[in-house]
Design a protein around this motif. Structure first.
Motif, PDB file in Angstrom:
ATOM      1  N   LYS A 101       0.879  -1.242  -0.099  1.00 38.91           N
ATOM      2  CA  LYS A 101       0.092   0.067   0.095  1.00 38.91           C
ATOM      3  C   LYS A 101       0.794   1.356  -0.026  1.00 38.91           C
ATOM      4  N   ARG A 105       1.050   4.270  -2.886  1.00 37.46           N
ATOM      5  CA  ARG A 105       0.930   5.605  -2.457  1.00 37.46           C
ATOM      6  C   ARG A 105       2.212   6.555  -3.097  1.00 37.46           C
ATOM      7  N   TYR A 129      -3.628   0.863  -5.170  1.00 40.21           N
ATOM      8  CA  TYR A 129      -3.113   1.854  -4.356  1.00 40.21           C
ATOM      9  C   TYR A 129      -2.444   2.980  -5.157  1.00 40.21           C
TER      10      TYR A 129
END
Length: 207
Positions: A101, A105, A129
């Motif tokens: 994750k 990002r 993500y």
């Protein structure tokens, strides 16, 4: 052929057509298999006059869920989790979900909204993500001949702004050599290594 058996056969055929034998795909077999087993159990109970309570107890013991995940989560809550993973050094490990994750990002922060990104191998979570489109409809590894041909075509037509290639052994063990070779050649001719994040080599397209 009765309905549960037909359902099971069709689900099995569909999974083989996809060509990926992941847990989420194999779960499609559970409903028809559950129905088949329930019918078989009811038949055996009636034929051999077995006590219902004893059979229920046996089923409970056999299919009791694994306690591995709850125990691991309890350790995290109590602050006694495993030591942090050291990235960028052998042996290279496949990052857990939290780090995938974070990688997604990071990709989002270092690309524009119109950039396409290829996370080669089984990088679906990272792709999601990142909130970036894949250059190919096969953003997760599908290794059927038709899927490979489409993957090669899509990558030749739509070169992504960023390509991520795993460093952990699963990439070598699970992804066919011809797919790895194609992506490697593409990277060598059009990209440069920008950084290494969470045991992924991050390649940026040459300007």
């Amino acid at each position: 052929m009765d309905f549960p058996v037909l359902w099971c056969v069709l689900a099995f055929v569909a999974i083989n057509m996809i060509g990926i034998y992941d847990v989420v795909h194999l779960k499609d077999l559970l409903p028809p298999l559950s129905m088949i087993n329930a019918i078989a159990a009811a038949y055996l109970l009636d034929k051999y006059k077995l006590p219902n309570g004893l059979v229920a107890l046996g089923i409970g013991v056999i299919f009791f869920p694994s306690m591995t995940a709850p125990i691991a989560n309890l350790k995290i809550l109590l602050g006694s989790a495993e030591p942090p993973i050291i990235y960028g050094k052998a042996p290279y490990v496949n990052p857990p979900e939290g780090d995938r994750k974070a990688l997604g990002r990071w990709i989002k922060e270092h690309t524009s909204i119109t950039d396409m990104v290829l996370v080669h191998s089984f990088g679906t979570q990272v792709q999601v993500y990142s909130e970036r489109l894949s250059p190919t409809i096969y953003f997760n590894i599908t290794q059927t001949p038709i899927a490979k041909a489409r993957f090669y075509h899509d990558l030749r037509q739509n070169k992504p702004a960023m390509i991520l290639i795993p460093m952990f052994p699963e990439y070598q063990n699970l992804v066919d050599a011809d797919l790895r070779s194609f992506v490697s050649d593409l990277v060598k001719s059009n990209y440069h290594l920008e950084s290494i994040m969470y045991n992924y080599q991050v390649f940026r397209i040459n300007k």
